[in-house]
Motif scaffolding. Structure first.
Motif, PDB file in Angstrom:
ATOM      1  N   PHE A  90       2.467  -2.737 -16.298  1.00 19.53           N
ATOM      2  CA  PHE A  90       2.253  -1.524 -15.510  1.00 19.53           C
ATOM      3  C   PHE A  90       1.623  -0.433 -16.364  1.00 19.53           C
ATOM      4  O   PHE A  90       0.762   0.316 -15.900  1.00 19.53           O
ATOM      5  CB  PHE A  90       3.564  -1.020 -14.901  1.00 19.53           C
ATOM      6  CG  PHE A  90       3.366   0.156 -13.984  1.00 19.53           C
ATOM      7  CD1 PHE A  90       3.041  -0.037 -12.651  1.00 19.53           C
ATOM      8  CD2 PHE A  90       3.490   1.460 -14.453  1.00 19.53           C
ATOM      9  CE1 PHE A  90       2.842   1.044 -11.806  1.00 19.53           C
ATOM     10  CE2 PHE A  90       3.285   2.548 -13.610  1.00 19.53           C
ATOM     11  CZ  PHE A  90       2.967   2.338 -12.286  1.00 19.53           C
ATOM     12  N   GLN A  91       2.044  -0.329 -17.625  1.00 19.05           N
ATOM     13  CA  GLN A  91       1.513   0.712 -18.502  1.00 19.05           C
ATOM     14  C   GLN A  91       0.021   0.491 -18.766  1.00 19.05           C
ATOM     15  O   GLN A  91      -0.769   1.445 -18.776  1.00 19.05           O
ATOM     16  CB  GLN A  91       2.314   0.788 -19.805  1.00 19.05           C
ATOM     17  CG  GLN A  91       3.797   1.068 -19.603  1.00 19.05           C
ATOM     18  CD  GLN A  91       4.104   2.274 -18.723  1.00 19.05           C
ATOM     19  OE1 GLN A  91       3.428   3.295 -18.766  1.00 19.05           O
ATOM     20  NE2 GLN A  91       5.140   2.162 -17.902  1.00 19.05           N
ATOM     21  N   ASP A  95      -2.990   2.938 -17.662  1.00 21.39           N
ATOM     22  CA  ASP A  95      -3.998   3.402 -18.623  1.00 21.39           C
ATOM     23  C   ASP A  95      -5.410   3.248 -18.080  1.00 21.39           C
ATOM     24  O   ASP A  95      -6.298   4.028 -18.406  1.00 21.39           O
ATOM     25  CB  ASP A  95      -3.903   2.622 -19.944  1.00 21.39           C
ATOM     26  CG  ASP A  95      -2.679   2.993 -20.758  1.00 21.39           C
ATOM     27  OD1 ASP A  95      -2.076   4.060 -20.501  1.00 21.39           O
ATOM     28  OD2 ASP A  95      -2.311   2.202 -21.648  1.00 21.39           O
ATOM     29  N   SER A  96      -5.624   2.219 -17.256  1.00 16.36           N
ATOM     30  CA  SER A  96      -6.978   1.928 -16.771  1.00 16.36           C
ATOM     31  C   SER A  96      -7.225   2.413 -15.342  1.00 16.36           C
ATOM     32  O   SER A  96      -8.275   2.154 -14.777  1.00 16.36           O
ATOM     33  CB  SER A  96      -7.240   0.422 -16.849  1.00 16.36           C
ATOM     34  OG  SER A  96      -6.371  -0.268 -15.961  1.00 16.36           O
ATOM     35  N   LEU A 110       5.549  -3.661   5.926  1.00 19.67           N
ATOM     36  CA  LEU A 110       5.599  -2.468   6.758  1.00 19.67           C
ATOM     37  C   LEU A 110       7.037  -1.960   6.711  1.00 19.67           C
ATOM     38  O   LEU A 110       7.979  -2.739   6.817  1.00 19.67           O
ATOM     39  CB  LEU A 110       5.222  -2.796   8.205  1.00 19.67           C
ATOM     40  CG  LEU A 110       3.885  -3.514   8.409  1.00 19.67           C
ATOM     41  CD1 LEU A 110       3.685  -3.831   9.879  1.00 19.67           C
ATOM     42  CD2 LEU A 110       2.730  -2.686   7.872  1.00 19.67           C
ATOM     43  N   ALA A 111       7.198  -0.661   6.529  1.00 24.16           N
ATOM     44  CA  ALA A 111       8.537  -0.075   6.428  1.00 24.16           C
ATOM     45  C   ALA A 111       8.556   1.235   7.210  1.00 24.16           C
ATOM     46  O   ALA A 111       7.494   1.808   7.483  1.00 24.16           O
ATOM     47  CB  ALA A 111       8.883   0.170   4.966  1.00 24.16           C
ATOM     48  N   PRO A 112       9.742   1.725   7.539  1.00 21.82           N
ATOM     49  CA  PRO A 112       9.832   2.998   8.268  1.00 21.82           C
ATOM     50  C   PRO A 112       9.169   4.165   7.525  1.00 21.82           C
ATOM     51  O   PRO A 112       8.739   5.119   8.155  1.00 21.82           O
ATOM     52  CB  PRO A 112      11.337   3.222   8.413  1.00 21.82           C
ATOM     53  CG  PRO A 112      11.935   1.859   8.327  1.00 21.82           C
ATOM     54  CD  PRO A 112      11.055   1.089   7.387  1.00 21.82           C
ATOM     55  N   ILE A 113       9.087   4.073   6.199  1.00 20.86           N
ATOM     56  CA  ILE A 113       8.483   5.171   5.426  1.00 20.86           C
ATOM     57  C   ILE A 113       6.985   5.029   5.241  1.00 20.86           C
ATOM     58  O   ILE A 113       6.326   5.958   4.804  1.00 20.86           O
ATOM     59  CB  ILE A 113       9.157   5.318   4.046  1.00 20.86           C
ATOM     60  CG1 ILE A 113       9.003   4.046   3.222  1.00 20.86           C
ATOM     61  CG2 ILE A 113      10.603   5.734   4.195  1.00 20.86           C
ATOM     62  CD1 ILE A 113       9.424   4.195   1.775  1.00 20.86           C
ATOM     63  N   GLY A 114       6.429   3.844   5.527  1.00 23.25           N
ATOM     64  CA  GLY A 114       4.999   3.641   5.363  1.00 23.25           C
ATOM     65  C   GLY A 114       4.629   2.192   5.178  1.00 23.25           C
ATOM     66  O   GLY A 114       5.352   1.287   5.584  1.00 23.25           O
ATOM     67  N   VAL A 115       3.490   1.992   4.529  1.00 25.56           N
ATOM     68  CA  VAL A 115       2.915   0.664   4.339  1.00 25.56           C
ATOM     69  C   VAL A 115       2.813   0.385   2.845  1.00 25.56           C
ATOM     70  O   VAL A 115       2.284   1.216   2.092  1.00 25.56           O
ATOM     71  CB  VAL A 115       1.513   0.600   4.997  1.00 25.56           C
ATOM     72  CG1 VAL A 115       0.828  -0.719   4.717  1.00 25.56           C
ATOM     73  CG2 VAL A 115       1.611   0.847   6.498  1.00 25.56           C
ATOM     74  N   PHE A 116       3.307  -0.766   2.414  1.00 25.21           N
ATOM     75  CA  PHE A 116       3.189  -1.167   1.019  1.00 25.21           C
ATOM     76  C   PHE A 116       1.935  -2.011   0.853  1.00 25.21           C
ATOM     77  O   PHE A 116       1.698  -2.937   1.630  1.00 25.21           O
ATOM     78  CB  PHE A 116       4.432  -1.940   0.564  1.00 25.21           C
ATOM     79  CG  PHE A 116       5.640  -1.060   0.443  1.00 25.21           C
ATOM     80  CD1 PHE A 116       5.896  -0.379  -0.744  1.00 25.21           C
ATOM     81  CD2 PHE A 116       6.506  -0.869   1.505  1.00 25.21           C
ATOM     82  CE1 PHE A 116       6.997   0.456  -0.868  1.00 25.21           C
ATOM     83  CE2 PHE A 116       7.613  -0.038   1.396  1.00 25.21           C
ATOM     84  CZ  PHE A 116       7.853   0.625   0.206  1.00 25.21           C
ATOM     85  N   VAL A 117       1.142  -1.658  -0.160  1.00 26.30           N
ATOM     86  CA  VAL A 117      -0.138  -2.308  -0.399  1.00 26.30           C
ATOM     87  C   VAL A 117      -0.164  -2.838  -1.827  1.00 26.30           C
ATOM     88  O   VAL A 117       0.141  -2.106  -2.775  1.00 26.30           O
ATOM     89  CB  VAL A 117      -1.308  -1.317  -0.178  1.00 26.30           C
ATOM     90  CG1 VAL A 117      -2.643  -1.979  -0.482  1.00 26.30           C
ATOM     91  CG2 VAL A 117      -1.283  -0.765   1.245  1.00 26.30           C
ATOM     92  N   GLN A 118      -0.538  -4.107  -1.965  1.00 25.87           N
ATOM     93  CA  GLN A 118      -0.657  -4.721  -3.282  1.00 25.87           C
ATOM     94  C   GLN A 118      -2.109  -4.662  -3.723  1.00 25.87           C
ATOM     95  O   GLN A 118      -3.008  -5.078  -2.981  1.00 25.87           O
ATOM     96  CB  GLN A 118      -0.187  -6.172  -3.245  1.00 25.87           C
ATOM     97  CG  GLN A 118      -0.220  -6.845  -4.599  1.00 25.87           C
ATOM     98  CD  GLN A 118       0.360  -8.254  -4.550  1.00 25.87           C
ATOM     99  OE1 GLN A 118       0.534  -8.837  -3.493  1.00 25.87           O
ATOM    100  NE2 GLN A 118       0.660  -8.782  -5.708  1.00 25.87           N
ATOM    101  N   VAL A 119      -2.330  -4.143  -4.930  1.00 26.36           N
ATOM    102  CA  VAL A 119      -3.678  -4.033  -5.493  1.00 26.36           C
ATOM    103  C   VAL A 119      -3.818  -5.024  -6.647  1.00 26.36           C
ATOM    104  O   VAL A 119      -2.882  -5.756  -6.971  1.00 26.36           O
ATOM    105  CB  VAL A 119      -3.971  -2.576  -5.937  1.00 26.36           C
ATOM    106  CG1 VAL A 119      -3.981  -1.639  -4.740  1.00 26.36           C
ATOM    107  CG2 VAL A 119      -2.987  -2.094  -6.987  1.00 26.36           C
ATOM    108  N   ALA A 120      -4.984  -5.031  -7.271  1.00 28.54           N
ATOM    109  CA  ALA A 120      -5.266  -5.954  -8.373  1.00 28.54           C
ATOM    110  C   ALA A 120      -4.160  -5.898  -9.418  1.00 28.54           C
ATOM    111  O   ALA A 120      -3.597  -4.841  -9.690  1.00 28.54           O
ATOM    112  CB  ALA A 120      -6.600  -5.604  -9.017  1.00 28.54           C
ATOM    113  N   GLY A 121      -3.839  -7.047  -9.978  1.00 26.76           N
ATOM    114  CA  GLY A 121      -2.787  -7.135 -10.983  1.00 26.76           C
ATOM    115  C   GLY A 121      -1.419  -7.341 -10.372  1.00 26.76           C
ATOM    116  O   GLY A 121      -0.428  -7.453 -11.073  1.00 26.76           O
TER     117      GLY A 121
END
Length: 174
Positions: A90-91, A95-96, A110-121
């Motif tokens: 994660f660090q 950094d990048s 999908l959650a009551p607080i919003g949408v979780f999105v997975q990005v590169a890595g």
């Protein structure tokens, strides 16, 4: 075991995998009623990355080298960390990556607080529900699990290892 101190490394073999963690038969470890010379790695100390089951990280019989955390006098076992022997990805990602940067991702939850999105890595961040309220959407236009979307990084919390996103203009309908 009193002579052990952080960040000393201990080696051993994975002896058992349980839902709450992993027992390690240490090459030189403390006495234990079930596994002599045992160490224990909690689920949280197995990996920096998200995983569903411990068997995605280790297998019974596998040799490991772990960082000693502390001696648990109640359970008579050395508490260990496998992830402490590896750099925190994660660090490096933080950094990048810059706040304001646009990233491509895939909706994972999908959650009551919003949408979780997975990005590169494999890093997952939240697009808060209030972001969707800025551009009113018909329920059928809301993202679904598996949808691709572009997001903008709004916060990188290194301490808590969390990402916050907003919708990019390209992701917004109309």
């Amino acid at each position: 075991m009193d002579s052990l101190h952080r960040p000393e490394l201990l080696s051993g073999t994975i002896a058992a995998i349980e839902p709450f963690g992993v027992f390690v038969a240490l090459d030189n470890g403390p006495a234990h009623p079930v596994f002599p010379g045992v160490g224990f790695i909690s689920v949280a100390e197995l990996s920096w990355r998200y995983f569903e089951k411990a068997t995605e990280i280790v297998q019974v019989g596998q040799r490991v080298s772990c960082e000693f955390l502390q001696f648990d006098t109640w359970n008579l076992e050395a508490r260990l960390s496998l992830k402490a022997t590896q750099p925190d990805p994660f660090q490096a990602f933080a950094d990048s990556t810059a706040v304001g940067q646009m990233l491509h991702g895939k909706v994972t939850k999908l959650a009551p607080i919003g949408v979780f999105v997975q990005v590169a890595g494999g890093f997952i961040g939240l697009v808060h529900l209030r972001d969707f309220a800025l551009t009113p959407l018909h329920p059928s236009d809301m993202p679904q699990v598996g949808d691709d979307m572009m997001v903008v990084v709004t916060d990188i919390d290194r301490q808590r290892r969390r990402l916050s996103f907003s919708l990019s203009r390209a992701s917004r309908p109309g």
